[in-house]
Design a protein around this motif. Structure first.
Motif, PDB file in Angstrom:
ATOM      1  N   GLY A 120       0.818  -1.216   0.000  1.00  0.00           N
ATOM      2  CA  GLY A 120       0.000   0.000   0.000  1.00  0.00           C
ATOM      3  C   GLY A 120       0.846   1.257   0.000  1.00  0.00           C
ATOM      4  N   ARG A 121       1.900   1.275   0.799  1.00  0.00           N
ATOM      5  CA  ARG A 121       2.791   2.451   0.834  1.00  0.00           C
ATOM      6  C   ARG A 121       3.536   2.583  -0.496  1.00  0.00           C
ATOM      7  NH1 ARG A 121       3.422   0.750   6.200  1.00  0.00           N
ATOM      8  NH2 ARG A 121       2.644   2.320   7.676  1.00  0.00           N
ATOM      9  N   LYS A 122       3.894   1.468  -1.072  1.00  0.00           N
ATOM     10  CA  LYS A 122       4.579   1.508  -2.367  1.00  0.00           C
ATOM     11  C   LYS A 122       3.669   2.119  -3.431  1.00  0.00           C
ATOM     12  CE  LYS A 122       7.235  -1.518  -5.425  1.00  0.00           C
ATOM     13  NZ  LYS A 122       7.651  -2.924  -5.679  1.00  0.00           N
ATOM     14  N   ALA A 123       2.393   1.744  -3.414  1.00  0.00           N
ATOM     15  CA  ALA A 123       1.422   2.324  -4.359  1.00  0.00           C
ATOM     16  C   ALA A 123       1.241   3.814  -4.086  1.00  0.00           C
ATOM     17  CB  ALA A 123       0.088   1.586  -4.246  1.00  0.00           C
ATOM     18  N   GLN A 124       1.203   4.160  -2.806  1.00  0.00           N
ATOM     19  CA  GLN A 124       1.086   5.584  -2.455  1.00  0.00           C
ATOM     20  C   GLN A 124       2.289   6.371  -2.966  1.00  0.00           C
ATOM     21  OE1 GLN A 124       0.552   5.623   1.825  1.00  0.00           O
ATOM     22  NE2 GLN A 124      -1.622   6.107   1.623  1.00  0.00           N
ATOM     23  N   GLN A 125       3.453   5.838  -2.765  1.00  0.00           N
ATOM     24  CA  GLN A 125       4.669   6.521  -3.227  1.00  0.00           C
ATOM     25  C   GLN A 125       4.668   6.683  -4.750  1.00  0.00           C
ATOM     26  OE1 GLN A 125       7.847   4.135  -1.694  1.00  0.00           O
ATOM     27  NE2 GLN A 125       7.573   4.846   0.423  1.00  0.00           N
ATOM     28  N   HIS A 126       4.196   5.654  -5.462  1.00  0.00           N
ATOM     29  CA  HIS A 126       4.160   5.732  -6.927  1.00  0.00           C
ATOM     30  C   HIS A 126       3.202   6.818  -7.401  1.00  0.00           C
ATOM     31  CE1 HIS A 126       4.320   4.415 -11.085  1.00  0.00           C
ATOM     32  NE2 HIS A 126       2.965   4.333 -11.093  1.00  0.00           N
ATOM     33  N   ILE A 127       2.013   6.863  -6.806  1.00  0.00           N
ATOM     34  CA  ILE A 127       1.058   7.886  -7.230  1.00  0.00           C
ATOM     35  C   ILE A 127       1.533   9.272  -6.849  1.00  0.00           C
ATOM     36  CG2 ILE A 127      -0.426   7.928  -5.192  1.00  0.00           C
ATOM     37  CD1 ILE A 127      -1.576   7.809  -8.855  1.00  0.00           C
ATOM     38  N   GLU A 128       2.252   9.378  -5.750  1.00  0.00           N
ATOM     39  CA  GLU A 128       2.818  10.676  -5.362  1.00  0.00           C
ATOM     40  C   GLU A 128       3.900  11.112  -6.340  1.00  0.00           C
ATOM     41  OE1 GLU A 128       4.151  10.206  -1.376  1.00  0.00           O
ATOM     42  OE2 GLU A 128       2.133  10.233  -0.501  1.00  0.00           O
ATOM     43  N   ILE A 129       4.688  10.150  -6.804  1.00  0.00           N
ATOM     44  CA  ILE A 129       5.715  10.488  -7.809  1.00  0.00           C
ATOM     45  C   ILE A 129       5.051  10.961  -9.111  1.00  0.00           C
ATOM     46  CG2 ILE A 129       7.498   9.489  -9.304  1.00  0.00           C
ATOM     47  CD1 ILE A 129       8.275   7.693  -6.920  1.00  0.00           C
ATOM     48  N   CYS A 130       3.997  10.242  -9.490  1.00  0.00           N
ATOM     49  CA  CYS A 130       3.265  10.643 -10.698  1.00  0.00           C
ATOM     50  C   CYS A 130       2.668  12.039 -10.541  1.00  0.00           C
ATOM     51  CB  CYS A 130       2.161   9.623 -11.009  1.00  0.00           C
ATOM     52  SG  CYS A 130       2.779   8.030 -11.546  1.00  0.00           S
ATOM     53  N   TRP A 131       2.174  12.318  -9.359  1.00  0.00           N
ATOM     54  CA  TRP A 131       1.602  13.647  -9.091  1.00  0.00           C
ATOM     55  C   TRP A 131       2.666  14.725  -9.163  1.00  0.00           C
ATOM     56  CZ3 TRP A 131      -2.579  16.487  -8.907  1.00  0.00           C
ATOM     57  CH2 TRP A 131      -2.579  17.690  -8.175  1.00  0.00           C
ATOM     58  N   LYS A 132       3.806  14.434  -8.629  1.00  0.00           N
ATOM     59  CA  LYS A 132       4.909  15.410  -8.685  1.00  0.00           C
ATOM     60  C   LYS A 132       5.356  15.639 -10.127  1.00  0.00           C
ATOM     61  CE  LYS A 132       6.707  14.495  -4.050  1.00  0.00           C
ATOM     62  NZ  LYS A 132       7.844  13.958  -3.264  1.00  0.00           N
ATOM     63  N   GLN A 133       5.405  14.578 -10.914  1.00  0.00           N
ATOM     64  CA  GLN A 133       5.769  14.737 -12.334  1.00  0.00           C
ATOM     65  C   GLN A 133       4.742  15.604 -13.057  1.00  0.00           C
ATOM     66  OE1 GLN A 133       6.076  10.727 -13.780  1.00  0.00           O
ATOM     67  NE2 GLN A 133       8.223  10.474 -13.090  1.00  0.00           N
ATOM     68  N   LEU A 134       3.462  15.341 -12.742  1.00  0.00           N
ATOM     69  CA  LEU A 134       2.403  16.152 -13.358  1.00  0.00           C
ATOM     70  C   LEU A 134       2.533  17.609 -12.971  1.00  0.00           C
ATOM     71  CD1 LEU A 134      -0.233  16.295 -14.983  1.00  0.00           C
ATOM     72  CD2 LEU A 134      -1.473  15.783 -12.848  1.00  0.00           C
ATOM     73  N   GLU A 135       2.769  17.859 -11.692  1.00  0.00           N
ATOM     74  CA  GLU A 135       2.924  19.229 -11.222  1.00  0.00           C
ATOM     75  C   GLU A 135       4.136  19.885 -11.885  1.00  0.00           C
ATOM     76  OE1 GLU A 135       1.182  21.270  -8.941  1.00  0.00           O
ATOM     77  OE2 GLU A 135      -0.359  19.819  -9.458  1.00  0.00           O
ATOM     78  N   SER A 136       5.209  19.148 -12.037  1.00  0.00           N
ATOM     79  CA  SER A 136       6.420  19.695 -12.648  1.00  0.00           C
ATOM     80  C   SER A 136       6.180  20.049 -14.122  1.00  0.00           C
ATOM     81  CB  SER A 136       7.550  18.664 -12.526  1.00  0.00           C
ATOM     82  OG  SER A 136       8.705  19.146 -13.172  1.00  0.00           O
ATOM     83  N   SER A 137       5.520  19.118 -14.850  1.00  0.00           N
ATOM     84  CA  SER A 137       5.255  19.400 -16.276  1.00  0.00           C
ATOM     85  C   SER A 137       4.263  20.545 -16.433  1.00  0.00           C
ATOM     86  CB  SER A 137       4.727  18.141 -16.963  1.00  0.00           C
ATOM     87  OG  SER A 137       3.466  17.763 -16.427  1.00  0.00           O
ATOM     88  N   LYS A 138       3.363  20.617 -15.478  1.00  0.00           N
ATOM     89  CA  LYS A 138       2.384  21.696 -15.519  1.00  0.00           C
ATOM     90  C   LYS A 138       3.057  23.046 -15.304  1.00  0.00           C
ATOM     91  CE  LYS A 138      -1.795  23.310 -13.176  1.00  0.00           C
ATOM     92  NZ  LYS A 138      -2.733  23.022 -12.074  1.00  0.00           N
ATOM     93  N   ARG A 139       3.945  23.094 -14.299  1.00  0.00           N
ATOM     94  CA  ARG A 139       4.660  24.358 -14.042  1.00  0.00           C
ATOM     95  C   ARG A 139       5.570  24.715 -15.216  1.00  0.00           C
ATOM     96  NH1 ARG A 139       5.035  22.151  -8.808  1.00  0.00           N
ATOM     97  NH2 ARG A 139       7.161  21.407  -9.259  1.00  0.00           N
ATOM     98  N   ARG A 140       6.194  23.708 -15.817  1.00  0.00           N
ATOM     99  CA  ARG A 140       7.069  23.972 -16.969  1.00  0.00           C
ATOM    100  C   ARG A 140       6.253  24.484 -18.155  1.00  0.00           C
ATOM    101  NH1 ARG A 140       9.334  19.514 -16.908  1.00  0.00           N
ATOM    102  NH2 ARG A 140       8.143  18.412 -18.537  1.00  0.00           N
ATOM    103  N   PHE A 141       5.088  23.902 -18.401  1.00  0.00           N
ATOM    104  CA  PHE A 141       4.211  24.338 -19.479  1.00  0.00           C
ATOM    105  C   PHE A 141       3.750  25.770 -19.231  1.00  0.00           C
ATOM    106  CE2 PHE A 141      -0.344  24.465 -20.980  1.00  0.00           C
ATOM    107  CZ  PHE A 141      -0.048  24.698 -22.305  1.00  0.00           C
ATOM    108  N   GLU A 142       3.412  26.048 -17.966  1.00  0.00           N
ATOM    109  CA  GLU A 142       2.988  27.413 -17.614  1.00  0.00           C
ATOM    110  C   GLU A 142       4.120  28.397 -17.823  1.00  0.00           C
ATOM    111  OE1 GLU A 142       1.052  29.786 -13.757  1.00  0.00           O
ATOM    112  OE2 GLU A 142       1.905  27.768 -13.533  1.00  0.00           O
ATOM    113  N   ARG A 143       5.309  28.009 -17.385  1.00  0.00           N
ATOM    114  CA  ARG A 143       6.468  28.899 -17.547  1.00  0.00           C
ATOM    115  C   ARG A 143       6.795  29.132 -19.030  1.00  0.00           C
ATOM    116  NH1 ARG A 143       9.793  25.933 -15.167  1.00  0.00           N
ATOM    117  NH2 ARG A 143      10.866  25.099 -17.012  1.00  0.00           N
ATOM    118  N   ASP A 144       6.753  28.032 -19.818  1.00  0.00           N
ATOM    119  CA  ASP A 144       7.075  28.176 -21.256  1.00  0.00           C
ATOM    120  C   ASP A 144       6.032  29.029 -21.981  1.00  0.00           C
ATOM    121  OD1 ASP A 144       9.293  26.652 -20.876  1.00  0.00           O
ATOM    122  OD2 ASP A 144       8.445  24.777 -21.668  1.00  0.00           O
TER     123      ASP A 144
END
Length: 554
Positions: A120-144
């Motif tokens: 369960g924690r492993k799944a949580q960590q994976h979805i959190e990583i995916c969320w961070k990637q989404l947030e990062s790409s979103k901020r990069r898209f906004e910045r660009d």
């Protein structure tokens, strides 16, 4: 009803709840363990209680258990031991079927729980990583996008300015195009990551977490079921011993019903029966007639022959009815002559049986040593035959000594059982039935002298008439010339003369015989000026055939 659907967002609470479930299981294990300790302690206390009241071997208590009531009590004690054993069975079964099994299950449960929550924690960590990637790409898209917009505004400004060279305008245009392209790329990346995140999130909340929570739910339900089964086992362990405990109680009831009061009453008779006859009527003593002192054997004989002995009542007389027995102070005599005939016979028979057992034991030991010696003679390498000679001699000496001892007690037993004629007069005397009937009896009254060891009865009133005279006349003739020796004797055993009229002798000592055994089991001897009686069986007498018979003082 599924934890994965209903409790999709309660990961932390489920973790706490499952830990609480394990704590409850361990709490139950501790409860059962303490119950087993109580059962063992109770069983131990029951065993100690039964042991405390068990009769001690070779003691008076053991003799008491001939009675049916005591036998029933002994059966109760034995059943209590079995009863205690069933509580030990309860403890043993609860330990093996509940405590040990649940302890093993708890370890397995902890490992299973740990695995599920790790997933369960492993799944949580994976979805959190995916969320961070989404947030990062979103901020990069906004910045660009902002950079592209600024580059476009700068190009337009440069293009409208007439003072700016054409080259600068072209450079600004190219820069705006680059920024725009970067924004498009960021947009595409963001869109891709967003799509991937949504997929992962859907999998997380609708597949991974439901599966993990479903397994946790099944694990928890198995735990609940297991604790219920253990509680059933807890009851069954108790129930299994109920029939055996019931049998123990039935045996106690059976033992109680076997009590026979009539049988116990008969045992009392056998235990305390003296063998005496009840005393006869006491004749009237006429004190109105003047008393005459008898001063010679002839006058005493005449008076007794007439049936009217004249008495001298002195303070030294011990005449009493036999039921009023004075307890002999000091150690009991070896021949048990302080006991009534029936009791004395029992004691002597018991002693003979014990000696015969000891003799048989020594003979068995002698046979074993003899066989071993034969083996050594045939096989010298196994041992030295001469090394057994000392032991063989010692055992043979023990056998001879025990046989002498047994013969001594058998002689006393024969006397008590009436196989020896000396017992007949003595039995009548002890029972209070003996009466002076003729002068011959008077002349032989020394034979009927009470044994000086304080035997099992005092003289009866009729006999006291003679005894009083005997005591007084003995005192009167104390200063007369001492009796001549009629032989010698050698002491076979040491005898402690603790009673009045007896004398102590040491084994091997040689003494003078001044009066031989008259049938009462005692011989009168002298050492220097000291005189007294010793048991005839303790000495070996050598009579002088030429010696004149000693005078008999009555």
């Amino acid at each position: 009803m599924s934890w994965g659907i209903e409790l999709w967002d309660q990961f932390d609470n489920l973790e706490k709840h499952t830990q609480w479930g394990i704590d409850i299981l361990e709490k139950y294990i501790k409860f059962v363990k303490e119950r087993t300790e109580i059962e063992l302690s109770y069983a131990k206390q029951l065993r100690n209680l039964a042991k405390k009241y068990q009769p001690k071997k070779n003691s008076k208590e053991e003799e008491e258990y001939r009675y049916t009531a005591c036998k029933a009590f002994l059966s109760t004690l034995n059943e209590m031991n079995d009863y205690a054993g069933q509580h030990e069975v309860i403890s043993e079964n609860m330990t093996s079927h509940i405590t040990v099994e649940l302890a093993r299950y708890v370890q397995e449960l902890k490992q299973e729980r740990k695995s599920y929550f790790h997933d369960g924690r492993k799944a949580q960590q994976h979805i959190e990583i995916c969320w961070k990637q989404l947030e990062s790409s979103k901020r990069r898209f906004e910045r660009d996008c902002k950079e592209a917009d600024r580059a476009q505004q700068y190009f337009e400004k440069m293009d409208a300015d007439i003072n700016v060279t054409k080259a600068d305008v072209e450079k600004a245009r190219q820069q705006a195009q680059v920024r725009h392209q970067m924004a498009e790329d960021s947009r595409a990346d963001y869109s891709s990551i967003l799509q991937k995140f949504n997929h992962e999130q859907h999998e997380y909340y609708h597949t991974h977490i439901p599966n993990i929570f479903q397994k946790i739910q099944e694990m928890e339900e198995r735990r609940i079921l297991r604790i219920g089964e253990s509680m059933k086992t807890y009851a069954e362990v108790d129930r299994q011993v109920i029939p055996i405990i019931g049998k123990c109680l039935d045996e106690i009831v059976k033992a109680a019903e076997s009590i026979d009061q009539k049988n116990d009453s008969q045992l009392v008779i056998e235990a305390y029966k003296s063998g005496f006859e009840p005393p006869g009527d006491i004749e009237f003593e006429d004190y109105t007639q003047p008393m005459k002192r008898t001063v010679s054997d002839n006058s005493l004989s005449n008076s007794r022959g007439e049936g009217k002995p004249e008495l001298k009542f002195g303070g030294k007389s011990k005449g009493k009815l036999w039921p009023f027995i004075k307890k002999n102070k000091g150690a009991a005599p070896e021949d048990f002559s302080n006991l009534p005939p029936e009791q004395r016979r029992k004691k002597l028979q018991q002693k003979v049986d014990e000696l015969n057992k000891e003799i048989q034991k020594e003979m068995d030991q002698r046979d074993a040593i003899t066989k071993m010696k034969d083996v050594y003679l045939k096989n010298p390498q196994m041992g030295d035959p001469a090394s057994l000679d000392h032991k063989l001699t010692e055992v043979s000496q023990n056998i001879d000594k025990l046989r002498l001892e047994a013969q001594k007690f058998e002689a006393w037993l024969a006397e008590v059982e009436g196989r020896l004629p000396a017992r007949s007069d003595q039995a009548r005397r002890q029972s209070g039935m003996y009466e002076a009937q003729n002068p011959t009896t008077v002349n032989n009254c020394a034979q009927d002298r009470e044994s000086p060891d304080g035997s099992y009865t005092e003289e009866q009133s009729q006999e006291s008439e003679v005894k009083v005279l005997a005591t007084d006349f003995d005192d009167e003739f104390d200063d007369e010339e001492p009796l001549p020796a009629i032989g010698t004797c050698k002491a076979l055993y040491t005898f402690e003369g603790q009673n009045e009229g007896t004398i102590s002798v040491v084994e091997g000592e040689t003494l003078y015989v001044i009066e031989e055994d008259k049938g009462d089991g005692w011989t009168r001897i002298r050492r220097n000026e000291e005189e007294g009686y010793v048991p005839t069986s303790y000495v070996e007498v050598y009579l002088d055939k030429n010696a004149k018979g000693a005078k008999t003082y009555i």
